[in-house]
Motif scaffolding. Sequence first.
Motif, mmCIF file in Angstrom:
data_model
loop_
_atom_site.group_PDB
_atom_site.id
_atom_site.type_symbol
_atom_site.label_atom_id
_atom_site.label_comp_id
_atom_site.label_asym_id
_atom_site.label_seq_id
_atom_site.Cartn_x
_atom_site.Cartn_y
_atom_site.Cartn_z
ATOM 1 N N ASN A 1 -41.510 -46.604 32.456
ATOM 2 C CA ASN A 1 -40.241 -46.827 33.077
ATOM 3 C C ASN A 1 -39.248 -47.767 32.036
ATOM 4 O O ASN A 1 -38.333 -47.795 31.873
ATOM 5 C CB ASN A 1 -40.033 -47.663 34.266
ATOM 6 N N ASN A 2 -40.301 -48.123 30.771
ATOM 7 C CA ASN A 2 -39.717 -49.150 29.785
ATOM 8 C C ASN A 2 -39.826 -48.508 28.552
ATOM 9 O O ASN A 2 -39.195 -48.837 27.575
ATOM 10 C CB ASN A 2 -40.252 -50.408 29.857
ATOM 11 N N ASN A 3 -40.864 -47.538 28.275
ATOM 12 C CA ASN A 3 -41.047 -46.962 26.994
ATOM 13 C C ASN A 3 -41.197 -45.875 26.568
ATOM 14 O O ASN A 3 -41.390 -44.788 27.504
ATOM 15 C CB ASN A 3 -42.436 -47.995 26.519
ATOM 16 N N GLN A 4 -41.008 -45.187 25.645
ATOM 17 C CA GLN A 4 -41.258 -43.840 24.938
ATOM 18 C C GLN A 4 -42.653 -43.857 23.949
ATOM 19 O O GLN A 4 -42.668 -44.996 23.418
ATOM 20 C CB GLN A 4 -40.412 -42.999 24.469
ATOM 21 N N ILE A 5 -43.413 -43.006 23.884
ATOM 22 C CA ILE A 5 -44.377 -43.002 22.723
ATOM 23 C C ILE A 5 -43.994 -41.609 21.708
ATOM 24 O O ILE A 5 -43.829 -40.819 22.294
ATOM 25 C CB ILE A 5 -45.808 -42.972 23.270
ATOM 26 N N GLY A 6 -43.976 -42.105 20.706
ATOM 27 C CA GLY A 6 -43.739 -41.025 19.545
ATOM 28 C C GLY A 6 -45.143 -40.729 18.858
ATOM 29 O O GLY A 6 -45.906 -41.623 18.685
ATOM 30 N N VAL A 7 -45.359 -39.410 18.891
ATOM 31 C CA VAL A 7 -46.559 -38.938 18.061
ATOM 32 C C VAL A 7 -46.047 -38.325 16.768
ATOM 33 O O VAL A 7 -45.522 -37.307 16.866
ATOM 34 C CB VAL A 7 -47.301 -38.070 18.966
ATOM 35 N N PHE A 8 -46.541 -38.779 15.635
ATOM 36 C CA PHE A 8 -46.193 -38.269 14.445
ATOM 37 C C PHE A 8 -47.191 -37.648 13.714
ATOM 38 O O PHE A 8 -48.464 -38.107 13.908
ATOM 39 C CB PHE A 8 -45.395 -39.460 13.584
ATOM 40 N N TYR A 9 -47.005 -36.668 12.858
ATOM 41 C CA TYR A 9 -47.810 -36.243 11.892
ATOM 42 C C TYR A 9 -47.139 -36.231 10.421
ATOM 43 O O TYR A 9 -46.049 -35.946 10.219
ATOM 44 C CB TYR A 9 -48.040 -34.918 12.218
ATOM 45 N N THR A 10 -48.120 -36.711 9.539
ATOM 46 C CA THR A 10 -47.575 -36.629 8.059
ATOM 47 C C THR A 10 -48.705 -36.428 7.123
ATOM 48 O O THR A 10 -49.984 -36.658 7.376
ATOM 49 C CB THR A 10 -46.849 -38.003 7.476
ATOM 50 N N GLU A 11 -48.292 -35.600 5.805
ATOM 51 C CA GLU A 11 -49.428 -35.682 4.961
ATOM 52 C C GLU A 11 -49.227 -36.564 3.747
ATOM 53 O O GLU A 11 -47.851 -36.641 3.281
ATOM 54 C CB GLU A 11 -49.497 -34.244 4.594
ATOM 55 N N ILE A 12 -49.820 -37.243 3.225
ATOM 56 C CA ILE A 12 -49.903 -38.075 2.023
ATOM 57 C C ILE A 12 -50.600 -37.231 0.846
ATOM 58 O O ILE A 12 -51.880 -37.253 1.033
ATOM 59 C CB ILE A 12 -50.323 -39.468 2.018
ATOM 60 N N PRO A 13 -49.970 -36.688 -0.026
ATOM 61 C CA PRO A 13 -50.627 -36.246 -1.379
ATOM 62 C C PRO A 13 -51.366 -37.423 -2.188
ATOM 63 O O PRO A 13 -50.560 -38.402 -2.498
ATOM 64 C CB PRO A 13 -49.613 -35.506 -2.248
ATOM 65 N N LEU A 14 -52.587 -37.238 -2.636
ATOM 66 C CA LEU A 14 -53.317 -38.317 -3.171
ATOM 67 C C LEU A 14 -53.632 -37.672 -4.874
ATOM 68 O O LEU A 14 -54.104 -36.458 -4.765
ATOM 69 C CB LEU A 14 -54.357 -38.786 -2.613
ATOM 70 N N SER A 15 -53.767 -38.253 -5.686
ATOM 71 C CA SER A 15 -54.033 -37.890 -7.246
ATOM 72 C C SER A 15 -55.415 -38.358 -7.553
ATOM 73 O O SER A 15 -55.796 -39.627 -7.075
ATOM 74 C CB SER A 15 -52.951 -38.120 -8.186
ATOM 75 N N ALA A 16 -56.034 -37.815 -8.561
ATOM 76 C CA ALA A 16 -57.234 -38.164 -9.073
ATOM 77 C C ALA A 16 -57.433 -38.223 -10.483
ATOM 78 O O ALA A 16 -56.663 -37.327 -11.189
ATOM 79 C CB ALA A 16 -58.336 -37.433 -8.429
ATOM 80 N N SER A 17 -57.973 -38.883 -11.109
ATOM 81 C CA SER A 17 -58.495 -39.011 -12.541
ATOM 82 C C SER A 17 -59.917 -38.532 -12.710
ATOM 83 O O SER A 17 -60.462 -38.530 -11.550
ATOM 84 C CB SER A 17 -57.949 -40.105 -13.161
ATOM 85 N N MET A 18 -60.337 -38.605 -13.706
ATOM 86 C CA MET A 18 -61.993 -38.296 -14.036
ATOM 87 C C MET A 18 -62.488 -39.899 -14.736
ATOM 88 O O MET A 18 -61.803 -40.057 -15.699
ATOM 89 C CB MET A 18 -62.175 -37.258 -14.516
ATOM 90 N N VAL A 19 -63.834 -39.915 -14.517
ATOM 91 C CA VAL A 19 -64.515 -41.073 -15.174
ATOM 92 C C VAL A 19 -65.770 -40.576 -15.502
ATOM 93 O O VAL A 19 -66.658 -39.856 -14.642
ATOM 94 C CB VAL A 19 -64.676 -42.305 -14.246
ATOM 95 N N LEU A 20 -66.403 -40.748 -16.806
ATOM 96 C CA LEU A 20 -67.490 -40.730 -17.179
ATOM 97 C C LEU A 20 -68.638 -42.019 -16.855
ATOM 98 O O LEU A 20 -68.068 -42.998 -17.426
ATOM 99 C CB LEU A 20 -67.788 -40.225 -18.652
ATOM 100 N N LEU A 21 -69.585 -41.637 -16.175
ATOM 101 C CA LEU A 21 -70.378 -42.892 -15.691
ATOM 102 C C LEU A 21 -71.330 -43.346 -16.998
ATOM 103 O O LEU A 21 -71.624 -42.589 -17.582
ATOM 104 C CB LEU A 21 -71.293 -42.389 -14.500
ATOM 105 N N ASP A 22 -71.448 -44.490 -16.986
ATOM 106 C CA ASP A 22 -72.369 -44.886 -18.177
ATOM 107 C C ASP A 22 -73.721 -44.819 -17.710
ATOM 108 O O ASP A 22 -74.177 -45.335 -16.606
ATOM 109 C CB ASP A 22 -71.651 -46.364 -18.560
#
Length: 448
Positions: free
Chosen positions: A34-55
């Motif tokens: 009686n007092n609230n609604q619920i919103g269901v959301f979907y999103t995509e977040i692109p992530l970037s990567a670099s490269m590392v040479l382990l020692d």
Amino acid sequence: MTSPAKLVGGLLITLSIASSCSDPSTLGLDLDPNNNQIGVFYTEIPLSASMVLLDSLNTTNSESLVVGGLTDSFFGKTEAIGFSRLAIGPSATRPSENAVLDSVKFHFRIESVIGDDLSGSKSLSVHLLTESILDTTYYNFDRLDFDPNPIAQGSFNFSARQDTAVSVEMESGFSDFIFEELKKGDAFRDVFSFRNLIPGIALQGNIEENTSTAIRVGNATGIIVYFKNEGDTVSRRYAITTAQSRHFNHINSDRSGTPTAVITEPGRSYDIGSRVGIKSGVGLVMKLDTSPISDFLDTLANVTFNDIILEMGPLGSESATNRPPSNLFLYFTDDSNGFLRATSGQLISVQADNQPQIATDVNGNIIPSVASPGTFVYVNTSNIYRQRLTSYMNAVYRQGLQRNDFLISPSSPAEQNSVDNFIKTLRGFDLDQNSIKLKIYYSKIRAF
């Protein structure tokens, strides 16, 4: 960077909670209709990567000798050579003075074979070292001198199966030599005398065959001398094997002319363009920039994360005989581009979903949990990597866990305990950076 408005925009479904509705627990919240609604959301977040040479990748006593090589346009030419001492049983029965030699064979216990095409024969050769293996730590850049002329060599077809046992006759000159030394016995009184005779062996493949083989160290890999003493009706055998023997793998990586050629300094993060990847043996890993997560969280208030999935792929190759590492781990890192450790010395990584992501120290401070590392699993049906990060994100958003960037690696140099880790194989992959996405399903309370 995608604006907050676009990130939150995504897909919005607004559902009124009533007794006739489906179970509200599927949305993560159970509220007064009686007092609230619920919103269901979907999103995509692109992530970037670099490269590392382990020692300084430690390859000492990895339990496998990696041989052969792989060549591709992204990582260039990668060659592996395995080095090992040999062990004897001083109390084992040796041939008598009048014994007759039947044969001398070298046995290989094959653990795995990888390559884009295994239909043809693949070469293996055994060489005598001309210098000793010392009681020291060996890294992937270390190697020893050995005789270029093999004491055993053969070609084998691994198309039917890649975990098997194969053997080849030793060269006749070496067979006669080792048999005569066995009969004399002076070099076989103890392992130290034996190492003066044979310091060890190097195992090689043919890099032009574009195949890498992992050979299991132990009783099933080594030299077997078959002979008959006077009066014998069947052959006896004397074993000279790699069991309990110090060993290591040398890796030579020629990345000239490839996108990864710019990666020269260990511990530095390199932005190499649209494609990134991981290469075992060499020690090349990916560093994932998670700063967009903070940007996204800053746009939210009073939400609950229902399901969060990190996906990466499809990968650049789908060869059934050259699969990438089956599991990766998301290790915490920072501007040092190294693995971060807890006060216990354990490496810090994203924990498995539905497991605690945080703990407290003796002073009550929030610290990352290290009890149940999660795995970034390879899904071969879709040629992607996938891991749930719901518990991790809730810990960052609600519980005060510090967000860190990730080093994506099959295993770290300090945790070399998996069949797919950096020192037992040349497995690797590359992918388009645009395929790295965080998929987020979350619920948000909205007042009337």
